[in-house]
Design a protein around this motif. Structure first.
Motif, PDB file in Angstrom:
ATOM      1  N   LYS A  19       0.947  -1.060   0.102  1.00 34.26           N
ATOM      2  CA  LYS A  19       0.003  -0.005   0.025  1.00 34.26           C
ATOM      3  C   LYS A  19       0.900   1.212   0.035  1.00 34.26           C
ATOM      4  O   LYS A  19       0.653   2.184  -0.701  1.00 34.26           O
ATOM      5  CB  LYS A  19      -0.977   0.040   1.004  1.00 34.26           C
ATOM      6  N   ARG A  20       2.015   1.224   0.560  1.00 33.52           N
ATOM      7  CA  ARG A  20       2.867   2.423   0.774  1.00 33.52           C
ATOM      8  C   ARG A  20       3.013   3.420  -0.574  1.00 33.52           C
ATOM      9  O   ARG A  20       3.466   2.679  -1.710  1.00 33.52           O
ATOM     10  CB  ARG A  20       4.556   1.974   1.364  1.00 33.52           C
ATOM     11  N   GLY A  21       2.859   4.403  -0.443  1.00 30.63           N
ATOM     12  CA  GLY A  21       2.986   5.333  -1.506  1.00 30.63           C
ATOM     13  C   GLY A  21       1.696   5.268  -2.457  1.00 30.63           C
ATOM     14  O   GLY A  21       1.885   5.915  -3.593  1.00 30.63           O
ATOM     15  N   ILE A  22       0.751   4.391  -2.470  1.00 25.48           N
ATOM     16  CA  ILE A  22      -0.213   4.403  -3.273  1.00 25.48           C
ATOM     17  C   ILE A  22      -1.568   4.858  -2.909  1.00 25.48           C
ATOM     18  O   ILE A  22      -2.014   4.036  -1.719  1.00 25.48           O
ATOM     19  CB  ILE A  22      -0.399   3.022  -3.758  1.00 25.48           C
ATOM     20  N   ASP A  23      -2.262   5.583  -3.627  1.00 23.48           N
ATOM     21  CA  ASP A  23      -3.566   6.233  -2.994  1.00 23.48           C
ATOM     22  C   ASP A  23      -4.790   5.022  -3.316  1.00 23.48           C
ATOM     23  O   ASP A  23      -5.442   5.003  -2.232  1.00 23.48           O
ATOM     24  CB  ASP A  23      -4.010   7.496  -3.793  1.00 23.48           C
ATOM     25  N   ASP A  24      -4.952   4.692  -4.553  1.00 22.67           N
ATOM     26  CA  ASP A  24      -5.992   3.660  -4.988  1.00 22.67           C
ATOM     27  C   ASP A  24      -5.067   2.387  -5.437  1.00 22.67           C
ATOM     28  O   ASP A  24      -4.677   2.131  -6.238  1.00 22.67           O
ATOM     29  CB  ASP A  24      -6.701   4.384  -6.192  1.00 22.67           C
ATOM     30  N   LEU A  25      -5.152   1.615  -4.209  1.00 24.27           N
ATOM     31  CA  LEU A  25      -4.534   0.314  -4.419  1.00 24.27           C
ATOM     32  C   LEU A  25      -4.914  -0.534  -5.576  1.00 24.27           C
ATOM     33  O   LEU A  25      -4.110  -1.261  -6.216  1.00 24.27           O
ATOM     34  CB  LEU A  25      -4.656  -0.507  -2.933  1.00 24.27           C
ATOM     35  N   TRP A  26      -6.290  -0.670  -5.625  1.00 22.01           N
ATOM     36  CA  TRP A  26      -6.604  -1.619  -6.620  1.00 22.01           C
ATOM     37  C   TRP A  26      -6.994  -1.120  -8.121  1.00 22.01           C
ATOM     38  O   TRP A  26      -7.046  -1.865  -8.774  1.00 22.01           O
ATOM     39  CB  TRP A  26      -8.188  -2.093  -6.258  1.00 22.01           C
ATOM     40  N   ALA A  27      -6.437   0.144  -8.353  1.00 25.77           N
ATOM     41  CA  ALA A  27      -6.187   0.791  -9.687  1.00 25.77           C
ATOM     42  C   ALA A  27      -4.772   0.258 -10.060  1.00 25.77           C
ATOM     43  O   ALA A  27      -4.517   0.533 -11.233  1.00 25.77           O
ATOM     44  CB  ALA A  27      -6.277   2.305  -9.674  1.00 25.77           C
ATOM     45  N   VAL A  28      -3.791   0.048  -9.000  1.00 28.30           N
ATOM     46  CA  VAL A  28      -2.521  -0.623  -9.531  1.00 28.30           C
ATOM     47  C   VAL A  28      -2.463  -1.880  -9.372  1.00 28.30           C
ATOM     48  O   VAL A  28      -1.875  -2.498 -10.440  1.00 28.30           O
ATOM     49  CB  VAL A  28      -1.664   0.193  -8.494  1.00 28.30           C
ATOM     50  N   TYR A  29      -3.032  -2.755  -8.458  1.00 25.62           N
ATOM     51  CA  TYR A  29      -2.706  -4.216  -8.335  1.00 25.62           C
ATOM     52  C   TYR A  29      -3.976  -4.944  -8.556  1.00 25.62           C
ATOM     53  O   TYR A  29      -5.249  -4.667  -8.285  1.00 25.62           O
ATOM     54  CB  TYR A  29      -2.331  -4.715  -6.938  1.00 25.62           C
ATOM     55  N   ASP A  30      -4.034  -6.183  -9.272  1.00 25.31           N
ATOM     56  CA  ASP A  30      -5.288  -7.131  -9.249  1.00 25.31           C
ATOM     57  C   ASP A  30      -5.323  -7.763  -7.657  1.00 25.31           C
ATOM     58  O   ASP A  30      -4.231  -8.189  -7.418  1.00 25.31           O
ATOM     59  CB  ASP A  30      -4.907  -7.911 -10.319  1.00 25.31           C
ATOM     60  N   LYS A  31      -6.586  -7.768  -7.401  1.00 28.26           N
ATOM     61  CA  LYS A  31      -6.805  -8.108  -6.065  1.00 28.26           C
ATOM     62  C   LYS A  31      -6.333  -9.646  -5.572  1.00 28.26           C
ATOM     63  O   LYS A  31      -5.758  -9.925  -4.846  1.00 28.26           O
ATOM     64  CB  LYS A  31      -8.042  -7.690  -5.506  1.00 28.26           C
ATOM     65  N   ASP A  32      -6.862 -10.347  -6.843  1.00 30.07           N
ATOM     66  CA  ASP A  32      -6.408 -11.795  -6.674  1.00 30.07           C
ATOM     67  C   ASP A  32      -4.916 -11.793  -6.746  1.00 30.07           C
ATOM     68  O   ASP A  32      -4.546 -12.972  -5.865  1.00 30.07           O
ATOM     69  CB  ASP A  32      -6.948 -12.602  -7.927  1.00 30.07           C
ATOM     70  N   ALA A  33      -4.197 -11.177  -7.509  1.00 30.33           N
ATOM     71  CA  ALA A  33      -2.697 -11.502  -7.604  1.00 30.33           C
ATOM     72  C   ALA A  33      -1.985 -11.149  -6.408  1.00 30.33           C
ATOM     73  O   ALA A  33      -1.018 -11.815  -5.981  1.00 30.33           O
ATOM     74  CB  ALA A  33      -2.225 -10.660  -8.724  1.00 30.33           C
ATOM     75  N   LEU A  34      -2.527  -9.897  -5.768  1.00 25.80           N
ATOM     76  CA  LEU A  34      -1.916  -9.580  -4.509  1.00 25.80           C
ATOM     77  C   LEU A  34      -2.360 -10.500  -3.231  1.00 25.80           C
ATOM     78  O   LEU A  34      -1.367 -11.126  -2.380  1.00 25.80           O
ATOM     79  CB  LEU A  34      -2.418  -8.219  -4.199  1.00 25.80           C
ATOM     80  N   ALA A  35      -3.336 -11.144  -3.499  1.00 27.23           N
ATOM     81  CA  ALA A  35      -3.803 -12.078  -2.528  1.00 27.23           C
ATOM     82  C   ALA A  35      -2.985 -13.356  -2.492  1.00 27.23           C
ATOM     83  O   ALA A  35      -2.550 -14.046  -1.508  1.00 27.23           O
ATOM     84  CB  ALA A  35      -5.418 -12.721  -2.722  1.00 27.23           C
ATOM     85  N   THR A  36      -2.669 -13.789  -3.963  1.00 28.89           N
ATOM     86  CA  THR A  36      -1.749 -14.855  -4.034  1.00 28.89           C
ATOM     87  C   THR A  36      -0.150 -14.592  -3.349  1.00 28.89           C
ATOM     88  O   THR A  36       0.312 -15.534  -2.726  1.00 28.89           O
ATOM     89  CB  THR A  36      -1.511 -15.172  -5.714  1.00 28.89           C
ATOM     90  N   THR A  37       0.363 -13.598  -3.361  1.00 35.36           N
ATOM     91  CA  THR A  37       1.522 -13.444  -2.816  1.00 35.36           C
ATOM     92  C   THR A  37       1.332 -13.409  -1.371  1.00 35.36           C
ATOM     93  O   THR A  37       1.984 -14.000  -0.600  1.00 35.36           O
ATOM     94  CB  THR A  37       1.960 -11.684  -3.199  1.00 35.36           C
ATOM     95  N   VAL A  38       0.252 -12.828  -0.786  1.00 33.36           N
ATOM     96  CA  VAL A  38       0.039 -13.153   0.688  1.00 33.36           C
ATOM     97  C   VAL A  38      -0.192 -14.340   0.975  1.00 33.36           C
ATOM     98  O   VAL A  38       0.273 -14.781   2.162  1.00 33.36           O
ATOM     99  CB  VAL A  38      -1.133 -12.056   0.972  1.00 33.36           C
ATOM    100  N   MET A  39      -0.949 -15.171   0.246  1.00 32.28           N
ATOM    101  CA  MET A  39      -1.341 -16.459   0.652  1.00 32.28           C
ATOM    102  C   MET A  39      -0.065 -17.487   0.612  1.00 32.28           C
ATOM    103  O   MET A  39      -0.006 -18.168   1.227  1.00 32.28           O
ATOM    104  CB  MET A  39      -2.266 -16.809  -0.316  1.00 32.28           C
ATOM    105  N   ILE A  40       0.778 -17.167  -0.328  1.00 40.59           N
ATOM    106  CA  ILE A  40       2.140 -17.803  -0.560  1.00 40.59           C
ATOM    107  C   ILE A  40       2.937 -17.774   0.982  1.00 40.59           C
ATOM    108  O   ILE A  40       3.462 -18.858   1.728  1.00 40.59           O
ATOM    109  CB  ILE A  40       3.100 -17.384  -1.760  1.00 40.59           C
TER     110      ILE A  40
END
Length: 379
Positions: free
Chosen positions: A263-284
């Motif tokens: 999230k750091r430095g990003i105002d609109d997180l889901w305009a930058v990241y795909d939510k599933d893709a970030l969830a995959t990073t966290v879930m790993i």
């Protein structure tokens, strides 16, 4: 060196434990303050956890990860997981992509086809690359080192993987965040390195002082960032084992710790990241329980081998600069270490996790640089 095929197969009981702990988590009571000013914003994290629990399918994402050829190499008693994605071009150069923290090899999933099959995305078949994408030791599917190590040892192991394990005479390291430090160690030490591509600052000279107003401003921004949001780094670099107990037993705590970095430095997180893709990073991290061991690498920066004074990297080097980078230094500052900068590219969008945020911009620059290297432009 033993290298064997590898397939991700998280046991059902582990998956259900993680999801169950997230579902039953006790959430803290927090003061009413400006979102993200003092730490993770409760509403944003709740929305993300709800997505993982109710809209995200790990098994589907696991299958996507397993679509790429994966292997496990044993190097110095350490099991290192990696993707080896080859293009259809037999003489293609090989690029070693090193991720940072708190990232995983999955940060690069969105660039693999663009780099190995550029013709599918409007590029040229003759520019295709072979890719090696390891998980850093102690991250994701690479096992935890039995002692605390850092980028110098990671670099030595990765170079052995490339030269001894895969039999390569030459290759091109690429990295951002901690990966830029690893790639720089490799470029400084290995005769097999043909060129170097970085999307972060890599090395500074020990005790390097700014010499221009632009350099002074960059250094001041760096110090301000560390003062305002560097607590995680200082703790990991000094007493990382203290965090292991909390993060091992609390998927919610571990998820919040990772979520804050993206999230750091990003105002609109889901305009930058795909939510599933970030969830995959966290879930790993949650499924492998590797967040604590990944943070040991910060301690490794202090206690592993230190750079010699006046350590110079003179291989042809490219810097790819993103405007949302958390700490960016001018070319004059970096030229004190990288004495052969042959490409310097400023792009209009993107931040710290470059390949994850802006795969097209990332791939366009890396392909162009590797084409110039292959064509002998810098010989």
């Amino acid at each position: 060196m033993r290298i064997e095929p590898f397939t991700i197969a998280i046991p059902d009981d582990r998956l259900q434990w993680v999801l169950g702990r997230l579902a039953d988590a006790r959430w803290p009571e927090l003061p009413d303050e400006e979102p993200w000013r003092h730490g993770v914003h409760d509403a944003d994290l709740r929305d993300f956890v709800d997505h993982i629990l109710n809209h995200y399918d790990w098994r589907a994402e696991e299958a996507k990860l397993n679509a790429f050829p994966q292997f496990m190499a044993e190097i110095d008693g350490q099991n290192i997981h990696f993707i080896h994605a080859k293009s259809g071009r037999p003489d293609a150069p090989t690029v070693l992509l090193s991720h940072g923290w708190p990232s995983t090899h999955a940060d690069f999933i969105g660039v693999i086809d663009r780099l190995t099959q550029p013709e599918r995305f409007g590029g040229r078949t003759e520019d295709a690359l072979h890719l090696v994408i390891p998980s850093l030791p102690g991250y994701g599917f690479s096992t935890m080192p039995r002692r605390i190590i850092g980028p110098p040892t990671f670099a030595r192991q990765f170079d052995r993987l490339m030269t001894e394990g895969l039999g390569l005479d030459s290759y091109i390291p690429q990295g951002g965040d901690v990966g830029s430090v690893i790639s720089s160690w490799i470029a400084w030490r290995s005769p097999a390195v043909r060129a170097l591509h970085l999307n972060y600052n890599g090395w500074f000279q020990p005790g390097q002082k700014p010499e221009t107003p632009e350099e002074a401003e960059a250094v001041a921004r760096w110090h301000n960032l560390r003062d305002d949001d560097g607590g995680y780094s200082h703790l990991a670099a000094t007493r990382p084992l203290n965090l292991a107990y909390a993060f091992t037993d609390s998927p919610l705590g571990a998820a919040a710790w990772i979520f804050a970095r993206y999230k750091r430095g990003i105002d609109d997180l889901w305009a930058v990241y795909d939510k599933d893709a970030l969830a995959t990073t966290v879930m790993i991290f949650l499924l492998t329980g590797s967040l604590p061991s990944s943070m040991n690498s910060y301690r490794g920066l202090r206690i592993d081998e230190q750079r010699p004074a006046d350590s110079i990297i003179d291989v042809p080097t490219a810097f790819l600069r993103f405007p949302g980078e958390i700490a960016s230094f001018p070319r004059s500052f970096l030229e004190k270490t990288y004495t052969n900068i042959v490409r310097w590219t400023d792009v209009p969008a993107g931040g710290h996790f470059a390949a994850f945020e802006q795969p097209e911009l990332f791939c366009t620059d890396l392909l162009a640089f590797c084409r110039d290297v292959t064509d002998g432009k810098f010989d």
